[in-house]
Design a protein around this motif. Sequence first.
Motif, PDB file in Angstrom:
ATOM      1  N   ARG A  67       0.844  -1.182   0.000  1.00 41.36           N
ATOM      2  CA  ARG A  67       0.000   0.000   0.000  1.00 41.36           C
ATOM      3  C   ARG A  67       0.885   1.239   0.000  1.00 41.36           C
ATOM      4  NH1 ARG A  67      -4.808  -1.368   1.981  1.00 41.36           N
ATOM      5  NH2 ARG A  67      -4.136  -3.269   0.994  1.00 41.36           N
ATOM      6  N   MET A  68       0.461   2.269  -0.718  1.00 38.99           N
ATOM      7  CA  MET A  68       1.107   3.581  -0.564  1.00 38.99           C
ATOM      8  C   MET A  68       0.342   4.336   0.509  1.00 38.99           C
ATOM      9  SD  MET A  68       2.596   5.081  -4.052  1.00 38.99           S
ATOM     10  CE  MET A  68       1.235   5.341  -5.143  1.00 38.99           C
ATOM     11  N   LEU A  69       1.031   5.102   1.304  1.00 37.23           N
ATOM     12  CA  LEU A  69       0.345   5.986   2.252  1.00 37.23           C
ATOM     13  C   LEU A  69      -0.248   7.154   1.471  1.00 37.23           C
ATOM     14  CD1 LEU A  69       2.751   6.164   5.317  1.00 37.23           C
ATOM     15  CD2 LEU A  69       0.584   4.943   5.115  1.00 37.23           C
ATOM     16  N   ARG A  76      -2.077  14.177  -2.472  1.00 41.47           N
ATOM     17  CA  ARG A  76      -2.643  13.197  -1.551  1.00 41.47           C
ATOM     18  C   ARG A  76      -3.621  12.266  -2.281  1.00 41.47           C
ATOM     19  NH1 ARG A  76      -6.843  11.744   1.664  1.00 41.47           N
ATOM     20  NH2 ARG A  76      -6.167  10.705   3.582  1.00 41.47           N
ATOM     21  N   GLN A  77      -3.539  10.982  -1.944  1.00 41.67           N
ATOM     22  CA  GLN A  77      -4.473  10.009  -2.529  1.00 41.67           C
ATOM     23  C   GLN A  77      -5.308   9.389  -1.414  1.00 41.67           C
ATOM     24  OE1 GLN A  77      -2.557   7.590  -5.863  1.00 41.67           O
ATOM     25  NE2 GLN A  77      -0.792   8.187  -4.681  1.00 41.67           N
ATOM     26  N   ALA A  78      -6.589   9.154  -1.684  1.00 42.13           N
ATOM     27  CA  ALA A  78      -7.497   8.627  -0.662  1.00 42.13           C
ATOM     28  C   ALA A  78      -7.168   7.175  -0.328  1.00 42.13           C
ATOM     29  CB  ALA A  78      -8.929   8.735  -1.157  1.00 42.13           C
ATOM     30  N   GLY A  86      -6.141  -1.300  -9.099  1.00 42.13           N
ATOM     31  CA  GLY A  86      -5.554  -2.436  -9.793  1.00 42.13           C
ATOM     32  C   GLY A  86      -4.039  -2.459  -9.629  1.00 42.13           C
ATOM     33  N   ARG A  87      -3.443  -1.269  -9.587  1.00 38.74           N
ATOM     34  CA  ARG A  87      -1.986  -1.170  -9.411  1.00 38.74           C
ATOM     35  C   ARG A  87      -1.571  -1.828  -8.092  1.00 38.74           C
ATOM     36  NH1 ARG A  87       1.330   2.290  -6.740  1.00 38.74           N
ATOM     37  NH2 ARG A  87       3.425   2.534  -7.625  1.00 38.74           N
ATOM     38  N   THR A  88      -2.300  -1.523  -7.020  1.00 42.58           N
ATOM     39  CA  THR A  88      -2.009  -2.122  -5.710  1.00 42.58           C
ATOM     40  C   THR A  88      -2.083  -3.641  -5.789  1.00 42.58           C
ATOM     41  OG1 THR A  88      -2.810  -0.193  -4.505  1.00 42.58           O
ATOM     42  CG2 THR A  88      -2.851  -2.280  -3.318  1.00 42.58           C
ATOM     43  N   ALA A 122       7.087   7.858  -2.326  1.00 45.23           N
ATOM     44  CA  ALA A 122       7.220   7.189  -3.626  1.00 45.23           C
ATOM     45  C   ALA A 122       7.934   8.093  -4.612  1.00 45.23           C
ATOM     46  CB  ALA A 122       5.838   6.820  -4.163  1.00 45.23           C
ATOM     47  N   ASP A 123       9.147   7.705  -4.994  1.00 43.52           N
ATOM     48  CA  ASP A 123       9.874   8.428  -6.048  1.00 43.52           C
ATOM     49  C   ASP A 123      10.287   7.426  -7.127  1.00 43.52           C
ATOM     50  OD1 ASP A 123      11.026  10.770  -7.195  1.00 43.52           O
ATOM     51  OD2 ASP A 123      13.002  10.138  -6.477  1.00 43.52           O
ATOM     52  N   ALA A 124       9.331   6.541  -7.475  1.00 45.03           N
ATOM     53  CA  ALA A 124       9.505   5.445  -8.442  1.00 45.03           C
ATOM     54  C   ALA A 124      10.315   4.281  -7.854  1.00 45.03           C
ATOM     55  CB  ALA A 124      10.115   5.919  -9.746  1.00 45.03           C
ATOM     56  N   GLY A 125      10.070   3.118  -8.451  1.00 45.20           N
ATOM     57  CA  GLY A 125      10.762   1.907  -7.988  1.00 45.20           C
ATOM     58  C   GLY A 125      10.246   1.419  -6.645  1.00 45.20           C
ATOM     59  N   THR A 126       8.973   1.683  -6.345  1.00 48.08           N
ATOM     60  CA  THR A 126       8.484   1.233  -5.034  1.00 48.08           C
ATOM     61  C   THR A 126       8.324  -0.277  -4.995  1.00 48.08           C
ATOM     62  OG1 THR A 126       6.145   1.544  -5.600  1.00 48.08           O
ATOM     63  CG2 THR A 126       7.278   3.420  -4.613  1.00 48.08           C
ATOM     64  N   ARG A 127       7.957  -0.893  -6.137  1.00 51.26           N
ATOM     65  CA  ARG A 127       7.767  -2.350  -6.104  1.00 51.26           C
ATOM     66  C   ARG A 127       9.119  -3.061  -5.992  1.00 51.26           C
ATOM     67  NH1 ARG A 127       4.469  -2.948 -11.395  1.00 51.26           N
ATOM     68  NH2 ARG A 127       4.202  -0.738 -10.960  1.00 51.26           N
ATOM     69  N   THR A 128      10.140  -2.511  -6.659  1.00 46.47           N
ATOM     70  CA  THR A 128      11.451  -3.170  -6.590  1.00 46.47           C
ATOM     71  C   THR A 128      12.078  -2.949  -5.203  1.00 46.47           C
ATOM     72  OG1 THR A 128      12.309  -1.254  -7.802  1.00 46.47           O
ATOM     73  CG2 THR A 128      11.959  -3.264  -9.055  1.00 46.47           C
ATOM     74  N   ASN A 177      14.439   7.253 -11.030  1.00 40.72           N
ATOM     75  CA  ASN A 177      13.608   8.013 -10.088  1.00 40.72           C
ATOM     76  C   ASN A 177      12.347   8.472 -10.834  1.00 40.72           C
ATOM     77  OD1 ASN A 177      14.266  10.280 -11.562  1.00 40.72           O
ATOM     78  ND2 ASN A 177      15.783  11.013 -10.104  1.00 40.72           N
ATOM     79  N   TYR A 178      11.489   9.243 -10.154  1.00 41.42           N
ATOM     80  CA  TYR A 178      10.179   9.542 -10.735  1.00 41.42           C
ATOM     81  C   TYR A 178      10.276  10.292 -12.060  1.00 41.42           C
ATOM     82  CZ  TYR A 178       5.493  11.354 -11.383  1.00 41.42           C
ATOM     83  OH  TYR A 178       4.286  11.667 -11.921  1.00 41.42           O
ATOM     84  N   ILE A 179      11.134  11.322 -12.094  1.00 44.11           N
ATOM     85  CA  ILE A 179      11.251  12.124 -13.333  1.00 44.11           C
ATOM     86  C   ILE A 179      11.706  11.231 -14.488  1.00 44.11           C
ATOM     87  CG2 ILE A 179      12.474  14.058 -14.432  1.00 44.11           C
ATOM     88  CD1 ILE A 179      12.254  15.542 -11.948  1.00 44.11           C
ATOM     89  N   GLU A 180      12.642  10.327 -14.171  1.00 40.88           N
ATOM     90  CA  GLU A 180      13.140   9.415 -15.209  1.00 40.88           C
ATOM     91  C   GLU A 180      12.060   8.407 -15.611  1.00 40.88           C
ATOM     92  OE1 GLU A 180      17.885   9.467 -14.319  1.00 40.88           O
ATOM     93  OE2 GLU A 180      16.684   8.080 -13.133  1.00 40.88           O
ATOM     94  N   ASP A 181      11.315   7.941 -14.615  1.00 41.76           N
ATOM     95  CA  ASP A 181      10.266   6.951 -14.865  1.00 41.76           C
ATOM     96  C   ASP A 181       9.201   7.505 -15.828  1.00 41.76           C
ATOM     97  OD1 ASP A 181       9.143   4.251 -13.646  1.00 41.76           O
ATOM     98  OD2 ASP A 181       7.460   5.645 -13.765  1.00 41.76           O
ATOM     99  N   VAL A 182       8.834   8.773 -15.644  1.00 41.22           N
ATOM    100  CA  VAL A 182       7.795   9.333 -16.528  1.00 41.22           C
ATOM    101  C   VAL A 182       8.366   9.740 -17.892  1.00 41.22           C
ATOM    102  CG1 VAL A 182       6.191  10.072 -14.726  1.00 41.22           C
ATOM    103  CG2 VAL A 182       7.960  11.659 -15.487  1.00 41.22           C
TER     104      VAL A 182
HETATM  105  O1  CDP Z   1       6.615   2.641  -7.886  1.00 42.05           O
HETATM  106  P1  CDP Z   1       6.807   1.766  -9.089  1.00 42.05           P
HETATM  107  O2  CDP Z   1       7.866   2.305 -10.026  1.00 42.05           O
HETATM  108  O3  CDP Z   1       7.027   0.329  -8.735  1.00 42.05           O
HETATM  109  O4  CDP Z   1       5.407   1.757  -9.872  1.00 42.05           O
HETATM  110  P2  CDP Z   1       4.790   2.714 -11.005  1.00 42.05           P
HETATM  111  O5  CDP Z   1       3.336   2.370 -11.062  1.00 42.05           O
HETATM  112  O6  CDP Z   1       5.586   2.599 -12.251  1.00 42.05           O
HETATM  113  O7  CDP Z   1       4.897   4.179 -10.412  1.00 42.05           O
HETATM  114  C1  CDP Z   1       6.051   4.946 -10.564  1.00 42.05           C
HETATM  115  C2  CDP Z   1       5.970   6.140  -9.650  1.00 42.05           C
HETATM  116  O8  CDP Z   1       4.918   6.991 -10.072  1.00 42.05           O
HETATM  117  C3  CDP Z   1       5.640   5.824  -8.185  1.00 42.05           C
HETATM  118  O9  CDP Z   1       6.753   5.336  -7.458  1.00 42.05           O
HETATM  119  C4  CDP Z   1       5.203   7.193  -7.746  1.00 42.05           C
HETATM  120  O10 CDP Z   1       6.324   8.043  -7.563  1.00 42.05           O
HETATM  121  C5  CDP Z   1       4.407   7.675  -8.948  1.00 42.05           C
HETATM  122  N1  CDP Z   1       2.973   7.387  -8.793  1.00 42.05           N
HETATM  123  C6  CDP Z   1       2.147   8.371  -8.265  1.00 42.05           C
HETATM  124  O11 CDP Z   1       2.620   9.462  -7.948  1.00 42.05           O
HETATM  125  N2  CDP Z   1       0.808   8.117  -8.087  1.00 42.05           N
HETATM  126  C7  CDP Z   1       0.279   6.928  -8.438  1.00 42.05           C
HETATM  127  N3  CDP Z   1      -1.024   6.696  -8.265  1.00 42.05           N
HETATM  128  C8  CDP Z   1       1.098   5.929  -8.981  1.00 42.05           C
HETATM  129  C9  CDP Z   1       2.451   6.192  -9.152  1.00 42.05           C
END
Ligand code: CDP
Length: 247
Positions: A67-69, A76-78, A86-88, A122-128, A177-182
């Motif tokens: 879970r993300m906080l 902020r996300q509810a 589905g992502r969770t 969360a700055d990307a890579g949360t699952r890893t 990181n997030y900027i790179e991920d997007v």
């Molecule tokens: O976190 P991870 O890279 O494993 O998964 P992702 O779905 O590719 O998301 C990449 C990043 O996007 C997350 O780590 C967050 O920084 C951001 N994100 C967000 O801000 N809000 C979301 N609902 C989903 C992702």
Amino acid sequence: MVWQRPDGRQPYQLRPISFHTGFTRFAPGSVLTKFGDTQVLCTVSVSEGVPKFLAGSGKGWLTSEYRMLPSATQERQARELLKLSGRTQEIQRLIGRSLRGAIDFDVLGERTLTVDADVLQADAGTRTAAITGGFVALAHAVSQLVQQGVLERSPLSGQIAAISVGLLAGEPYLDLNYIEDVTATVDFNVVMNQHLGIIEIQGTAEAGSYSRTELNHLLDFAEKGIQQLLILQREAISDWDQLLLVN
Ligand code: CDP
């Protein structure tokens, strides 16, 4: 055009990684995992019994919740939406599948290990980070449970780590990181064991497609990252040599 990493890292360089074991008190395994600005609290608990499909088999089970906080991201996300998304669901199933590769379930017996991964930031890579830190939390829990006599012996049969890689301006980069991920046109999450055997690869082209040559290049980067993570994980577990089952 060459991609300039916002934090000045080399293309093959990980973010600063840390594992703070024993971060919270009550779960037998607890590790605050940091991959740069991504922070995930991984805890591991054990309970007697297994899901119905395993009852009477003598085998144990491992499951995970992710879970993300609400305030882990810029907006902020509810809580309720985070729970149902589905992502969770996808991520927690990936964490469970990956970490099941680290446990001998005959040795565990009819018990269930639960890995909770809670993303503080969360700055990307949360699952890893959840998989890599979840493994450290698993080893920490096993160590505590053997010391307490809850487990007769360690059921740890493998080591698991995971990392992200992606293509930016046509070149591979490790641990986005997030900027790179997007910005990345191709985005991979790679899970491997201690022999660099592949447990899972998720690889998506966000734009266009990728070639077999690029795929191999990305996997080379992932492998280099995972080699480093395997070392860092072992350094974080003080009694590592006594924990891993030799089959
Ligand atoms: O976190 P991870 O890279 O494993 O998964 P992702 O779905 O590719 O998301 C990449 C990043 O996007 C997350 O780590 C967050 O920084 C951001 N994100 C967000 O801000 N809000 C979301 N609902 C989903 C992702």
